[in-house]
Design an enzyme around this catalytic site. Structure first.
Site, PDB file in Angstrom:
ATOM      1  N   ASN A 184      -1.362   0.673   6.172  1.00  0.00           N
ATOM      2  CA  ASN A 184      -0.500  -0.266   5.440  1.00  0.00           C
ATOM      3  C   ASN A 184      -0.054  -1.300   6.468  1.00  0.00           C
ATOM      4  OD1 ASN A 184       1.253  -1.603   3.791  1.00  0.00           O
ATOM      5  ND2 ASN A 184       2.784   0.038   3.681  1.00  0.00           N
ATOM      6  N   GLY A 185      -0.406  -2.561   6.248  1.00  0.00           N
ATOM      7  CA  GLY A 185       0.000  -3.604   7.205  1.00  0.00           C
ATOM      8  C   GLY A 185      -1.143  -4.592   7.395  1.00  0.00           C
ATOM      9  N   GLU A 201       9.070 -12.594 -12.989  1.00  0.00           N
ATOM     10  CA  GLU A 201       8.313 -11.496 -12.360  1.00  0.00           C
ATOM     11  C   GLU A 201       7.857 -10.428 -13.348  1.00  0.00           C
ATOM     12  OE1 GLU A 201      10.301  -8.934  -9.478  1.00  0.00           O
ATOM     13  OE2 GLU A 201      12.237  -9.510 -10.303  1.00  0.00           O
ATOM     14  N   GLU A 216      18.719 -15.540 -10.315  1.00  0.00           N
ATOM     15  CA  GLU A 216      18.264 -14.156 -10.527  1.00  0.00           C
ATOM     16  C   GLU A 216      17.725 -13.965 -11.938  1.00  0.00           C
ATOM     17  OE1 GLU A 216      17.495 -11.789  -8.814  1.00  0.00           O
ATOM     18  OE2 GLU A 216      17.432 -10.097 -10.200  1.00  0.00           O
ATOM     19  N   LYS A 226      13.843 -12.676 -12.764  1.00  0.00           N
ATOM     20  CA  LYS A 226      13.493 -11.550 -13.635  1.00  0.00           C
ATOM     21  C   LYS A 226      12.480 -11.970 -14.697  1.00  0.00           C
ATOM     22  CE  LYS A 226      15.216  -8.268 -11.733  1.00  0.00           C
ATOM     23  NZ  LYS A 226      15.045  -9.022 -10.533  1.00  0.00           N
ATOM     24  N   TRP A 238      -3.009  -2.408  -1.715  1.00  0.00           N
ATOM     25  CA  TRP A 238      -2.545  -3.704  -2.223  1.00  0.00           C
ATOM     26  C   TRP A 238      -3.251  -4.728  -1.352  1.00  0.00           C
ATOM     27  CZ3 TRP A 238       0.654  -7.951  -0.879  1.00  0.00           C
ATOM     28  CH2 TRP A 238       1.215  -8.648  -1.956  1.00  0.00           C
ATOM     29  N   ARG A 272       4.731   0.809  -6.489  1.00  0.00           N
ATOM     30  CA  ARG A 272       4.707  -0.120  -5.353  1.00  0.00           C
ATOM     31  C   ARG A 272       3.739  -1.270  -5.585  1.00  0.00           C
ATOM     32  NH1 ARG A 272       6.439   2.403  -0.311  1.00  0.00           N
ATOM     33  NH2 ARG A 272       4.957   1.168   0.888  1.00  0.00           N
ATOM     34  N   CYS A 317       0.833  -1.208   0.000  1.00  0.00           N
ATOM     35  CA  CYS A 317       0.000   0.000   0.000  1.00  0.00           C
ATOM     36  C   CYS A 317       0.868   1.259   0.000  1.00  0.00           C
ATOM     37  CB  CYS A 317      -0.875   0.019   1.255  1.00  0.00           C
ATOM     38  SG  CYS A 317      -1.914  -1.415   1.392  1.00  0.00           S
ATOM     39  N   HIS A 353      19.934 -35.189 -11.475  1.00  0.00           N
ATOM     40  CA  HIS A 353      19.141 -35.581 -10.286  1.00  0.00           C
ATOM     41  C   HIS A 353      17.664 -35.285 -10.476  1.00  0.00           C
ATOM     42  CE1 HIS A 353      22.891 -36.380  -8.159  1.00  0.00           C
ATOM     43  NE2 HIS A 353      23.347 -35.328  -8.819  1.00  0.00           N
ATOM     44  N   LYS A 364       6.916  -3.337  -4.854  1.00  0.00           N
ATOM     45  CA  LYS A 364       8.344  -3.031  -4.771  1.00  0.00           C
ATOM     46  C   LYS A 364       8.907  -3.403  -3.402  1.00  0.00           C
ATOM     47  CE  LYS A 364      12.313  -1.366  -5.986  1.00  0.00           C
ATOM     48  NZ  LYS A 364      13.114  -2.155  -6.957  1.00  0.00           N
TER      49      LYS A 364
HETATM   50  C1  AGP Z   1      13.179  -8.420  -7.198  1.00  0.00           C
HETATM   51  O1  AGP Z   1      13.162  -7.954  -8.523  1.00  0.00           O
HETATM   52  C2  AGP Z   1      11.973  -7.981  -6.395  1.00  0.00           C
HETATM   53  N1  AGP Z   1      11.797  -6.602  -6.434  1.00  0.00           N
HETATM   54  C3  AGP Z   1      11.986  -8.597  -5.016  1.00  0.00           C
HETATM   55  O2  AGP Z   1      12.368  -9.956  -5.098  1.00  0.00           O
HETATM   56  C4  AGP Z   1      12.898  -7.897  -3.987  1.00  0.00           C
HETATM   57  O3  AGP Z   1      14.254  -8.130  -4.310  1.00  0.00           O
HETATM   58  C5  AGP Z   1      12.586  -8.476  -2.616  1.00  0.00           C
HETATM   59  O4  AGP Z   1      11.233  -8.203  -2.329  1.00  0.00           O
HETATM   60  C6  AGP Z   1      13.462  -7.906  -1.492  1.00  0.00           C
HETATM   61  O5  AGP Z   1      13.252  -6.520  -1.387  1.00  0.00           O
HETATM   62  P1  AGP Z   1      14.345  -5.669  -0.569  1.00  0.00           P
HETATM   63  O6  AGP Z   1      15.635  -5.792  -1.315  1.00  0.00           O
HETATM   64  O7  AGP Z   1      13.807  -4.267  -0.553  1.00  0.00           O
HETATM   65  O8  AGP Z   1      14.451  -6.257   0.813  1.00  0.00           O
END
Ligand code: AGP
Length: 614
Positions: free
Chosen positions: A101-102, A494, A487, A491, A75, A27, A2, A510, A609
């Site tokens: 937010n929470g 996501e 990684e 990418k 959110w 966000r 949020c 395996h 984010k």
């Molecule tokens: C990665 O592209 C995402 N944005 C997500 O995995 C992010 O790295 C993760 O939520 C951790 O966030 P932070 O680095 O702010 O702790």
């Protein structure tokens, strides 16, 4: 997560709120709303289960204006996405408006209590219970700030709350509990602001204060008062942020993600500025708060993080164990926080986090503190909760990262972990002067090497456009390239929404071999190095089973190109730096696949984010 924006001052609040909410769209959200204290003395709420531009249209159709208001992008956690469940939520009499937010873990119990007390709750959210608790407290004669403080004391779970009341015109109260997402207070010339994110405040001021857990901010046009959890007035230091509003602008780029990928060459240089002396091959990291004796006494290093930050942590663990010869491991913070780990004062826990606000990572830090572990945050956002919980912070200096998908932050984070590993090794005497000088001088190749990779983006774009029909991708790597493979897969998942798995290449026999098919191309990270020939065997296995292979190799490799279908070349470099270089083509592969699939790379579905709830 949020987004929250609040303003009170002599300007019209609504356009400020809408602009702020727009800046927080990255966000991730599903609905938006504002509550305005109007000049007529009423409290007006406009909200929609839609985008900020739909809220903008609602505001334009109304003639609502006022100098005090709160805004929110939701959110969804509890309650479906609909107008009723969006924020702000208001009390029965419409007098009090709240955004949150929470998560309220005991919301069902509270809703039952409130209903028995005659309150009619209209939504099925956890949040709405809070505003009715505040209403109940204000009816008992409490001020808005005391009513919020008392209500927050009834809640289980972390949260940030911003509230205004019709009968206390011009005042807004914000509060933070637990490790919920932050609240930044903006001290501006024409009134005062609060927001969940510096980005919303930057266009008006860089004089900011971050609330700590349990603290309140009470803002009016002319004043800002801070209080602790007991309601006592406290002093808070105003930070002059070095970030600028224009750094949050898109410029000539179509998306923030592409802009931030392109910024990597320059940002990597900023990570090293003032910290690396290429003449002497030495490092200067004054931010590391530990004495040489403490560093020599470290007997284990645990790096914690989530998502991309976990992948950076994995690379960091390999670097620290390799250079400083301390047992080092990377842990998923959401697992680590619940596993009752064995830590002590000779453990170094490194929290790796762009935002410094990730709930699981902060909880892992709390657990580490409970066992007296030494803590270092490797983090982007100065002033974030992680920087306030750790003994010290190594700022990665990637700059504001607006895109949900983390790119430049990872590159800078791994560079910082690389420097940290050398720093630890130098003090522990586990690295010869020659080895240290060589490792330091290797860093000089990063800005140019990353720049040359970015200049080949049309090559990666062409490869990406051939991936759009695929439903599965396999990313393989060994050593440093294993977290890089993880990684690259993340990418693609996501932002292009293509199922992709990152695997240690040694795992193929395996079980993974069973998956090899034409419909699952393999992206294999096979740079020069001690594991190159092992990767050649893996590539041959995949090809022998009819799989398509795109290999990422070191320029001049004459073996792999003769085996695979496509080749992406990296500059010649050490294993560790090759892993950093490999991130750039994989970021661009994911970006251009998403664009080809007409997805929005900056606002991936279901993602935020910063994940401030567990
Ligand atoms: C990665 O592209 C995402 N944005 C997500 O995995 C992010 O790295 C993760 O939520 C951790 O966030 P932070 O680095 O702010 O702790």
């Amino acid at each position: 997560m949020c987004g929250i924006v609040a303003y009170t001052g002599s300007a019209d609040a609504t356009p400020i709120l809408l602009k702020g909410l727009k800046s927080l769209e990255y966000r991730g959200y599903d609905s938006a709303g504002v509550a305005i204290q109007t000049a007529l003395g009423t409290m007006e709420v406009l909200k929609t289960a839609g985008r900020v531009e739909e809220l903008d249209a609602l505001v334009a159709e109304s003639d609502i204006t006022g100098h005090t208001g709160i805004g929110h992008t939701r959110w969804a956690t509890h309650g479906v996405v609909n107008r009723q469940n969006s924020h702000p939520h208001v009390s029965c009499d419409g007098e009090v408006a709240l955004v949150h937010n929470g998560i309220v873990e005991n919301y069902l119990e509270l809703r039952t209590e409130l209903a028995a007390d005659g309150h009619t709750l209209l939504s099925d959210t956890d949040t709405e219970a809070i505003v009715h608790l505040i209403e109940m407290n204000m009816r008992a004669g409490q001020s808005l700030e005391d009513a919020l403080l008392r209500a927050a004391g009834r809640l289980k779970g972390a949260g940030t709350f911003v509230v205004s009341a019709r009968n206390e015109p011009g005042k807004i109260v914000g509060m933070r509990t637990g490790n919920a997402g932050g609240i930044v207070v903006g001290h501006i010339d024409d009134g005062n602001m609060m927001a969940s994110d510096l980005l919303a405040v930057l266009p008006y001021t860089n004089k900011v204060v971050y609330l700590d857990s349990g603290e309140q901010a009470i803002i009016t046009n002319a004043s800002v008062i801070y209080r602790n959890g007991d309601g006592d007035v406290i002093d808070k230091e105003i930070i002059i942020s070095d970030r600028s509003a224009e750094s949050a602008e898109l410029g000539a780029f179509p998306h923030f993600m592409l802009k931030e990928i392109h910024e990597q060459a320059e940002r990597v240089a900023s990570a090293m500025r003032g910290r690396v002396d290429f003449e002497t091959g030495s490092l200067n990291l004054p931010e590391i708060p530990f004495t040489d004796e403490q560093i020599r006494n470290f007997d284990q290093v645990v790096l914690v993080g989530m998502g991309t930050s976990l992948h950076s942590a994995m690379m960091g663990a390999t670097l620290i164990e390799s250079f400083a010869r301390i047992p080092a491991k990377a842990e998923n913070a959401s697992e680590f926080r619940y596993k009752n780990p064995v830590l002590n004062e000779n453990t170094l826990v490194i929290s790796v986090t762009q935002s410094g606000e990730t709930a699981d990572t902060l909880a892992a830090m709390e657990g580490a503190a409970a066992q007296n572990a030494k803590q270092l945050a490797v983090v982007e956002i100065d002033g974030s909760q992680a920087t306030r919980m750790a003994d010290g912070s190594l700022l990665v200096r990637a700059g504001l990262e607006v895109a949900v998908a983390s790119t430049k932050t990872m590159t800078n984070t791994v560079v910082c972990l690389y420097m940290l590993a050398i720093h630890l090794a130098s003090i522990r005497g586990t690295m010869s002067q020659e080895a240290r000088k060589a490792a330091v001088s290797d860093l000089a190749s990063l800005p140019g090497g990353i720049g040359s990779l970015i200049s080949q983006e049309q090559t990666y774009k062409a490869i990406a456009e051939r991936l759009v029909t695929r439903h599965h991708l396999l990313y393989l790597g060994r050593g440093f390239m294993f977290p890089a493979a993880m990684e690259g897969a993340l990418k693609m998942k996501e932002i292009a929404y293509i199922h992709a798995e990152g695997y240690a290449a040694g795992e193929m026999k395996h079980g993974v071999n069973a998956l090899i098919s034409e419909d699952m191309p393999t992206i294999a990270l096979a740079p020069a190095g001690p594991l190159h020939e092992k990767m050649v065997s893996n590539l041959n296995e995949v090809k022998a089973r009819g799989g398509q292979v795109i290999a990422i190799v070191t320029e001049g490799d004459e073996i792999v190109p003769s085996i695979v279908d496509e080749v992406i070349e990296l500059p010649a470099a050490s294993e560790a730096l090759s892993a950093i270089f490999s991130l750039v083509p994989m970021q661009l592969l994911a970006y251009y696949t998403a664009v080809a699939l007409k997805q929005d790379p900056d606002k991936p579905r279901n993602l935020a984010k910063t994940v401030t709830v567990e």
